[in-house]
Design an enzyme around this catalytic site. Structure first.
Site, mmCIF file in Angstrom:
data_model
loop_
_atom_site.group_PDB
_atom_site.id
_atom_site.type_symbol
_atom_site.label_atom_id
_atom_site.label_comp_id
_atom_site.label_asym_id
_atom_site.label_seq_id
_atom_site.Cartn_x
_atom_site.Cartn_y
_atom_site.Cartn_z
ATOM 1 N NE ARG A 90 -2.570 1.103 3.489
ATOM 2 C CZ ARG A 90 -3.248 0.837 4.599
ATOM 3 N NH1 ARG A 90 -4.488 0.377 4.534
ATOM 4 N NH2 ARG A 90 -2.704 1.017 5.790
ATOM 5 C CE LYS A 193 -2.506 4.863 7.196
ATOM 6 N NZ LYS A 193 -3.765 5.373 7.694
ATOM 7 C CD GLU A 229 -11.822 5.728 4.268
ATOM 8 O OE1 GLU A 229 -11.391 4.757 4.901
ATOM 9 O OE2 GLU A 229 -11.134 6.342 3.429
HETATM 10 N N1 PLP Z 1 -9.380 4.326 6.422
HETATM 11 C C1 PLP Z 1 -8.637 5.339 6.865
HETATM 12 C C2 PLP Z 1 -8.972 6.710 6.428
HETATM 13 C C3 PLP Z 1 -7.551 5.088 7.732
HETATM 14 O O1 PLP Z 1 -6.804 6.092 8.193
HETATM 15 C C4 PLP Z 1 -7.290 3.767 8.125
HETATM 16 C C5 PLP Z 1 -6.159 3.478 8.993
HETATM 17 O O2 PLP Z 1 -5.135 3.069 8.594
HETATM 18 C C6 PLP Z 1 -8.099 2.752 7.641
HETATM 19 C C7 PLP Z 1 -9.136 3.060 6.792
HETATM 20 C C8 PLP Z 1 -7.856 1.330 8.029
HETATM 21 O O3 PLP Z 1 -6.799 0.761 7.321
HETATM 22 P P1 PLP Z 1 -5.967 -0.426 7.936
HETATM 23 O O4 PLP Z 1 -6.949 -1.480 8.311
HETATM 24 O O5 PLP Z 1 -5.068 -0.875 6.851
HETATM 25 O O6 PLP Z 1 -5.258 0.111 9.119
HETATM 26 C C1 COI Z 2 -4.043 3.390 11.502
HETATM 27 O O1 COI Z 2 -5.043 2.769 11.862
HETATM 28 O O2 COI Z 2 -2.929 2.889 11.452
HETATM 29 C C2 COI Z 2 -4.150 4.772 11.098
HETATM 30 O O3 COI Z 2 -3.290 5.199 10.391
HETATM 31 C C3 COI Z 2 -5.290 5.566 11.568
HETATM 32 C C4 COI Z 2 -4.973 6.877 12.223
HETATM 33 C C5 COI Z 2 -4.283 6.770 13.525
HETATM 34 C C6 COI Z 2 -4.402 7.878 11.297
#
Ligand code: PLP
Ligand code: COI
Length: 344
Positions: A90, A193, A229
Protein backbone atom coordinates in the site's frame (compact mmCIF):
# COMPACT_ATOMS: atom_id res chain seq x y z
CA UNK A 1 14.60 -14.25 14.87
CA UNK A 2 14.65 -12.83 18.41
CA UNK A 3 16.31 -14.98 21.08
CA UNK A 4 14.35 -16.20 24.13
CA UNK A 5 16.35 -13.80 26.27
CA UNK A 6 15.49 -10.80 24.06
CA UNK A 7 11.84 -11.77 24.05
CA UNK A 8 11.65 -11.94 27.83
CA UNK A 9 12.76 -8.32 28.07
CA UNK A 10 9.68 -6.22 28.98
CA UNK A 11 9.90 -2.74 30.49
CA UNK A 12 8.82 -2.33 34.08
CA UNK A 13 8.36 1.45 34.02
CA UNK A 14 5.24 1.50 31.82
CA UNK A 15 1.70 1.08 33.10
CA UNK A 16 0.54 -1.18 30.25
CA UNK A 17 -3.10 -1.23 31.38
CA UNK A 18 -3.52 2.51 31.03
CA UNK A 19 -2.01 2.96 27.57
CA UNK A 20 -4.10 4.93 25.11
CA UNK A 21 -3.19 5.83 21.55
CA UNK A 22 -0.59 8.54 21.87
CA UNK A 23 2.97 9.29 20.88
CA UNK A 24 5.66 7.95 23.18
CA UNK A 25 9.35 8.35 22.42
CA UNK A 26 11.02 4.95 22.55
CA UNK A 27 14.62 3.80 22.08
CA UNK A 28 14.93 4.18 18.33
CA UNK A 29 13.37 4.45 14.93
CA UNK A 30 14.83 3.17 11.68
CA UNK A 31 15.60 5.35 8.69
CA UNK A 32 16.40 4.52 5.09
CA UNK A 33 17.29 7.22 2.58
CA UNK A 34 16.72 7.27 -1.15
CA UNK A 35 19.47 9.18 -2.93
CA UNK A 36 21.14 8.89 -6.33
CA UNK A 37 18.52 6.40 -7.42
CA UNK A 38 18.87 3.87 -4.59
CA UNK A 39 17.81 3.11 -1.03
CA UNK A 40 20.37 3.05 1.77
CA UNK A 41 20.54 0.01 4.00
CA UNK A 42 18.54 1.51 6.88
CA UNK A 43 19.94 2.76 10.12
CA UNK A 44 18.60 2.75 13.66
CA UNK A 45 18.48 6.32 15.04
CA UNK A 46 18.07 7.42 18.62
CA UNK A 47 17.57 11.11 17.84
CA UNK A 48 13.80 11.68 17.61
CA UNK A 49 14.13 14.77 15.43
CA UNK A 50 14.88 15.23 11.74
CA UNK A 51 16.62 17.97 9.84
CA UNK A 52 15.97 18.72 6.18
CA UNK A 53 16.03 21.45 3.57
CA UNK A 54 13.57 24.26 4.15
CA UNK A 55 12.52 23.65 0.53
CA UNK A 56 11.77 19.93 1.07
CA UNK A 57 8.81 18.77 -1.01
CA UNK A 58 7.09 17.11 1.95
CA UNK A 59 6.81 20.53 3.58
CA UNK A 60 5.57 22.51 0.59
CA UNK A 61 3.86 20.13 -1.78
CA UNK A 62 2.63 17.34 0.45
CA UNK A 63 4.95 14.58 -0.72
CA UNK A 64 4.25 12.70 2.49
CA UNK A 65 2.62 9.34 2.99
CA UNK A 66 2.43 7.04 5.97
CA UNK A 67 1.34 3.60 7.11
CA UNK A 68 0.11 1.98 10.30
CA UNK A 69 0.56 -1.60 11.46
CA UNK A 70 1.01 -3.44 14.74
CA UNK A 71 3.24 -5.99 16.46
CA UNK A 72 1.80 -8.29 19.11
CA UNK A 73 3.39 -10.20 21.95
CA UNK A 74 1.77 -13.58 21.44
CA UNK A 75 0.63 -16.33 23.78
CA UNK A 76 3.76 -18.42 23.04
CA UNK A 77 6.06 -15.47 23.88
CA UNK A 78 7.00 -14.66 20.26
CA UNK A 79 6.49 -11.18 18.83
CA UNK A 80 4.68 -11.07 15.49
CA UNK A 81 3.69 -8.29 13.11
CA UNK A 82 0.33 -8.39 11.33
CA UNK A 83 0.67 -8.44 7.51
CA UNK A 84 3.60 -6.02 6.99
CA UNK A 85 3.84 -7.03 3.31
CA UNK A 86 0.38 -5.55 2.76
CA UNK A 87 1.49 -2.23 4.24
CA UNK A 88 4.56 -2.26 2.01
CA UNK A 89 2.38 -2.75 -1.05
CA UNK A 90 0.00 0.00 0.00
CA UNK A 91 2.89 2.37 0.72
CA UNK A 92 4.09 1.68 -2.81
CA UNK A 93 0.68 2.72 -4.18
CA UNK A 94 1.09 6.01 -2.31
CA UNK A 95 4.68 6.38 -3.57
CA UNK A 96 3.64 5.80 -7.17
CA UNK A 97 0.82 8.33 -6.95
CA UNK A 98 3.16 11.07 -5.69
CA UNK A 99 5.96 10.10 -8.13
CA UNK A 100 8.33 8.82 -5.45
CA UNK A 101 10.41 5.62 -5.60
CA UNK A 102 8.85 2.37 -4.44
CA UNK A 103 10.33 0.14 -1.74
CA UNK A 104 11.01 -3.56 -2.17
CA UNK A 105 8.47 -5.41 0.00
CA UNK A 106 11.07 -7.67 1.65
CA UNK A 107 13.29 -4.68 2.43
CA UNK A 108 10.35 -2.93 4.13
CA UNK A 109 9.60 -6.05 6.20
CA UNK A 110 13.25 -6.34 7.27
CA UNK A 111 13.26 -2.69 8.38
CA UNK A 112 10.13 -3.43 10.41
CA UNK A 113 11.81 -6.48 11.94
CA UNK A 114 14.91 -4.48 12.91
CA UNK A 115 13.08 -1.59 14.54
CA UNK A 116 10.72 -3.87 16.46
CA UNK A 117 13.65 -5.96 17.67
CA UNK A 118 15.53 -2.87 18.82
CA UNK A 119 12.47 -1.81 20.83
CA UNK A 120 11.31 -5.25 21.86
CA UNK A 121 11.01 -4.25 25.53
CA UNK A 122 8.32 -1.74 24.51
CA UNK A 123 6.03 -4.44 23.08
CA UNK A 124 3.22 -4.68 25.66
CA UNK A 125 3.00 -7.98 27.55
CA UNK A 126 0.66 -10.72 26.40
CA UNK A 127 -2.66 -10.32 28.19
CA UNK A 128 -2.42 -6.54 28.61
CA UNK A 129 -4.50 -5.92 25.47
CA UNK A 130 -1.82 -3.58 24.13
CA UNK A 131 0.36 -3.77 21.04
CA UNK A 132 3.31 -2.02 19.46
CA UNK A 133 2.04 0.45 16.88
CA UNK A 134 4.40 0.76 13.91
CA UNK A 135 4.23 3.99 11.93
CA UNK A 136 6.21 4.14 8.68
CA UNK A 137 6.56 7.65 7.29
CA UNK A 138 7.62 8.32 3.69
CA UNK A 139 8.67 11.87 2.79
CA UNK A 140 10.23 13.77 -0.08
CA UNK A 141 13.14 15.65 1.45
CA UNK A 142 14.93 17.11 -1.56
CA UNK A 143 14.53 20.83 -2.30
CA UNK A 144 12.17 21.95 -5.09
CA UNK A 145 10.49 25.26 -5.46
CA UNK A 146 8.77 24.64 -8.77
CA UNK A 147 6.05 22.04 -8.25
CA UNK A 148 7.88 18.80 -8.97
CA UNK A 149 8.73 15.58 -7.15
CA UNK A 150 11.83 15.39 -4.97
CA UNK A 151 14.93 13.43 -6.00
CA UNK A 152 15.49 12.38 -2.38
CA UNK A 153 13.28 10.56 0.12
CA UNK A 154 13.37 9.27 3.66
CA UNK A 155 11.50 6.25 4.92
CA UNK A 156 11.34 6.37 8.72
CA UNK A 157 9.67 3.68 10.73
CA UNK A 158 8.81 4.60 14.28
CA UNK A 159 7.17 2.44 16.92
CA UNK A 160 5.32 3.00 20.18
CA UNK A 161 3.27 0.92 22.59
CA UNK A 162 -0.46 1.61 22.35
CA UNK A 163 -3.77 0.63 23.88
CA UNK A 164 -7.25 1.42 22.53
CA UNK A 165 -7.75 4.33 20.08
CA UNK A 166 -11.11 5.27 21.60
CA UNK A 167 -11.45 5.29 25.37
CA UNK A 168 -13.10 2.15 26.70
CA UNK A 169 -11.85 -0.33 24.08
CA UNK A 170 -14.81 -2.13 22.56
CA UNK A 171 -17.29 0.37 23.98
CA UNK A 172 -19.67 1.54 21.24
CA UNK A 173 -19.31 5.09 19.90
CA UNK A 174 -21.65 7.46 18.10
CA UNK A 175 -20.87 8.63 14.57
CA UNK A 176 -21.92 11.72 12.66
CA UNK A 177 -22.24 11.93 8.89
CA UNK A 178 -20.18 14.85 7.58
CA UNK A 179 -22.46 16.77 5.23
CA UNK A 180 -20.40 19.93 4.55
CA UNK A 181 -16.92 18.59 3.90
CA UNK A 182 -15.12 15.79 2.06
CA UNK A 183 -11.84 14.16 3.04
CA UNK A 184 -11.02 13.16 -0.54
CA UNK A 185 -11.94 14.15 -4.08
CA UNK A 186 -13.77 11.77 -6.46
CA UNK A 187 -10.63 11.01 -8.51
CA UNK A 188 -8.23 12.26 -5.84
CA UNK A 189 -6.05 10.58 -3.25
CA UNK A 190 -8.59 8.94 -0.94
CA UNK A 191 -7.40 5.45 -1.89
CA UNK A 192 -3.87 6.07 -0.64
CA UNK A 193 -2.49 7.13 2.71
CA UNK A 194 -1.28 10.66 2.11
CA UNK A 195 -0.86 13.01 5.05
CA UNK A 196 -2.96 15.62 3.21
CA UNK A 197 -6.08 13.44 3.41
CA UNK A 198 -5.87 13.67 7.19
CA UNK A 199 -5.31 17.43 7.12
CA UNK A 200 -8.57 17.68 5.15
CA UNK A 201 -10.38 15.64 7.82
CA UNK A 202 -9.23 17.64 10.87
CA UNK A 203 -11.83 20.41 10.77
CA UNK A 204 -14.94 18.27 10.19
CA UNK A 205 -13.65 15.69 12.70
CA UNK A 206 -13.21 18.40 15.34
CA UNK A 207 -16.69 19.80 14.70
CA UNK A 208 -18.22 16.30 15.01
CA UNK A 209 -16.29 15.62 18.22
CA UNK A 210 -17.45 18.87 19.77
CA UNK A 211 -21.03 17.79 19.10
CA UNK A 212 -20.38 14.52 20.94
CA UNK A 213 -19.53 12.29 17.98
CA UNK A 214 -16.00 10.88 18.18
CA UNK A 215 -16.25 9.30 14.71
CA UNK A 216 -16.91 11.32 11.55
CA UNK A 217 -18.48 9.35 8.69
CA UNK A 218 -17.70 10.65 5.20
CA UNK A 219 -19.97 10.17 2.20
CA UNK A 220 -18.70 9.66 -1.36
CA UNK A 221 -17.42 13.06 -2.50
CA UNK A 222 -19.13 12.98 -5.90
CA UNK A 223 -22.77 12.58 -4.87
CA UNK A 224 -22.91 12.37 -1.06
CA UNK A 225 -25.43 9.59 -1.61
CA UNK A 226 -23.20 6.63 -0.74
CA UNK A 227 -21.27 5.74 2.40
CA UNK A 228 -17.49 6.07 2.05
CA UNK A 229 -15.59 5.60 5.31
CA UNK A 230 -14.89 6.95 8.77
CA UNK A 231 -12.10 9.49 9.35
CA UNK A 232 -9.51 6.93 10.44
CA UNK A 233 -11.13 3.62 9.55
CA UNK A 234 -13.27 1.73 7.05
CA UNK A 235 -17.04 1.24 7.43
CA UNK A 236 -18.68 -2.16 7.56
CA UNK A 237 -22.08 -3.33 8.63
CA UNK A 238 -23.81 -6.58 9.47
CA UNK A 239 -27.09 -6.67 7.58
CA UNK A 240 -30.27 -7.85 9.25
CA UNK A 241 -29.80 -11.04 7.18
CA UNK A 242 -26.36 -11.55 8.74
CA UNK A 243 -24.12 -10.60 5.79
CA UNK A 244 -20.90 -8.58 6.09
CA UNK A 245 -21.32 -5.48 3.88
CA UNK A 246 -18.67 -2.86 3.17
CA UNK A 247 -18.52 -0.05 0.61
CA UNK A 248 -16.98 -0.37 -2.82
CA UNK A 249 -15.75 3.14 -3.57
CA UNK A 250 -12.99 4.82 -5.52
CA UNK A 251 -12.29 7.34 -2.77
CA UNK A 252 -11.62 5.19 0.31
CA UNK A 253 -8.47 3.64 1.71
CA UNK A 254 -8.05 -0.08 1.10
CA UNK A 255 -8.01 -1.19 4.73
CA UNK A 256 -5.91 -4.23 5.53
CA UNK A 257 -8.07 -4.86 8.59
CA UNK A 258 -11.22 -4.77 6.46
CA UNK A 259 -9.70 -7.12 3.88
CA UNK A 260 -8.72 -9.52 6.70
CA UNK A 261 -12.16 -9.30 8.33
CA UNK A 262 -13.81 -10.11 5.01
CA UNK A 263 -11.69 -13.26 4.88
CA UNK A 264 -12.53 -14.12 8.50
CA UNK A 265 -16.24 -13.52 7.85
CA UNK A 266 -16.07 -15.90 4.90
CA UNK A 267 -14.21 -18.44 7.03
CA UNK A 268 -17.05 -18.16 9.57
CA UNK A 269 -19.55 -18.94 6.79
CA UNK A 270 -20.88 -15.39 6.41
CA UNK A 271 -21.82 -13.83 3.10
CA UNK A 272 -19.55 -10.90 2.18
CA UNK A 273 -20.91 -8.01 0.11
CA UNK A 274 -18.51 -5.39 -1.22
CA UNK A 275 -20.77 -2.89 -2.96
CA UNK A 276 -22.04 0.66 -2.93
CA UNK A 277 -24.03 1.36 0.24
CA UNK A 278 -26.65 4.07 -0.16
CA UNK A 279 -27.22 6.36 2.82
CA UNK A 280 -30.88 5.27 2.89
CA UNK A 281 -29.67 1.75 3.66
CA UNK A 282 -28.20 2.82 7.00
CA UNK A 283 -31.44 1.68 8.62
CA UNK A 284 -31.03 -1.86 7.26
CA UNK A 285 -28.07 -2.84 9.40
CA UNK A 286 -28.16 -4.70 12.71
CA UNK A 287 -24.59 -3.76 13.63
CA UNK A 288 -22.07 -1.24 12.35
CA UNK A 289 -18.32 -1.38 12.86
CA UNK A 290 -15.37 0.92 12.23
CA UNK A 291 -12.32 -1.14 11.35
CA UNK A 292 -8.64 -0.33 11.04
CA UNK A 293 -5.26 -0.95 12.59
CA UNK A 294 -5.65 1.71 15.26
CA UNK A 295 -9.35 1.23 16.02
CA UNK A 296 -9.29 -2.60 15.50
CA UNK A 297 -13.11 -3.05 15.44
CA UNK A 298 -14.96 -0.25 17.16
CA UNK A 299 -18.72 -0.78 17.36
CA UNK A 300 -20.90 2.13 16.30
CA UNK A 301 -24.24 2.18 18.10
CA UNK A 302 -25.65 5.35 16.54
CA UNK A 303 -25.24 7.26 13.28
CA UNK A 304 -26.67 10.74 12.94
CA UNK A 305 -27.26 12.28 9.51
CA UNK A 306 -28.73 15.69 8.66
CA UNK A 307 -32.25 14.31 8.92
CA UNK A 308 -32.14 10.90 10.62
CA UNK A 309 -30.76 9.08 13.64
CA UNK A 310 -30.06 5.37 13.21
CA UNK A 311 -29.52 3.07 16.17
CA UNK A 312 -27.78 -0.30 16.21
CA UNK A 313 -27.42 -3.27 18.55
CA UNK A 314 -25.67 -2.24 21.74
CA UNK A 315 -24.17 -5.67 22.36
CA UNK A 316 -23.04 -6.32 18.77
CA UNK A 317 -22.74 -10.17 18.84
CA UNK A 318 -21.35 -10.53 15.30
CA UNK A 319 -18.74 -7.79 15.71
CA UNK A 320 -17.62 -9.55 18.89
CA UNK A 321 -17.24 -12.83 17.02
CA UNK A 322 -15.15 -11.15 14.31
CA UNK A 323 -13.10 -9.23 16.88
CA UNK A 324 -12.32 -12.40 18.85
CA UNK A 325 -11.31 -14.25 15.68
CA UNK A 326 -9.06 -11.40 14.55
CA UNK A 327 -7.40 -10.77 17.91
CA UNK A 328 -7.11 -14.53 18.43
CA UNK A 329 -4.94 -14.73 15.30
CA UNK A 330 -2.96 -11.60 16.19
CA UNK A 331 -2.14 -12.75 19.73
CA UNK A 332 -1.40 -16.31 18.59
CA UNK A 333 -4.38 -17.87 20.36
CA UNK A 334 -5.92 -19.19 17.14
CA UNK A 335 -4.20 -20.82 14.15
CA UNK A 336 -2.85 -18.38 11.60
CA UNK A 337 -4.35 -20.28 8.68
CA UNK A 338 -3.73 -17.52 6.14
CA UNK A 339 -0.09 -16.93 7.10
CA UNK A 340 -0.68 -13.34 8.12
CA UNK A 341 1.74 -13.10 11.03
CA UNK A 342 5.40 -12.14 10.49
CA UNK A 343 7.67 -13.23 13.34
CA UNK A 344 10.48 -10.87 14.34
N1 PLP B 1 -9.38 4.33 6.42
C1 PLP B 1 -8.64 5.34 6.87
C2 PLP B 1 -8.97 6.71 6.43
C3 PLP B 1 -7.55 5.09 7.73
O1 PLP B 1 -6.80 6.09 8.19
C4 PLP B 1 -7.29 3.77 8.13
C5 PLP B 1 -6.16 3.48 8.99
O2 PLP B 1 -5.14 3.07 8.59
C6 PLP B 1 -8.10 2.75 7.64
C7 PLP B 1 -9.14 3.06 6.79
C8 PLP B 1 -7.86 1.33 8.03
O3 PLP B 1 -6.80 0.76 7.32
P1 PLP B 1 -5.97 -0.43 7.94
O4 PLP B 1 -6.95 -1.48 8.31
O5 PLP B 1 -5.07 -0.88 6.85
O6 PLP B 1 -5.26 0.11 9.12
C1 COI C 1 -4.04 3.39 11.50
O1 COI C 1 -5.04 2.77 11.86
O2 COI C 1 -2.93 2.89 11.45
C2 COI C 1 -4.15 4.77 11.10
O3 COI C 1 -3.29 5.20 10.39
C3 COI C 1 -5.29 5.57 11.57
C4 COI C 1 -4.97 6.88 12.22
C5 COI C 1 -4.28 6.77 13.53
C6 COI C 1 -4.40 7.88 11.30
Amino acid sequence: MASKEELSNIRKDIDWASLGFSYMPVRSHIRASFKDGKWSEGELCTDHTISMSIAATCLHYGQAAFEGLKAFRCKDGAVRVFRPDENARRLNLSAERILGPTIPVDFFCELVRKVVLDNIDYVPPYGSGGSLYIRPLYIGVGPQIGVAPSDEYELLIMVMPVGPYYKGGMKPVHAMVIEDYDRAAPLGTGTIKLGGNYAASLKPAKAAKEKGFPIPLFMDPKTHEYVDEFGTSNFFGITKEGAYATPASSSILGSITNKSLQQIAQDLGMKVEKRQIHRNELGNFAEIGACGTAVVITPVSEIVTKDQTYKYEENFPTLKKLYDAMQGIQYGELPDTHNWMFEV
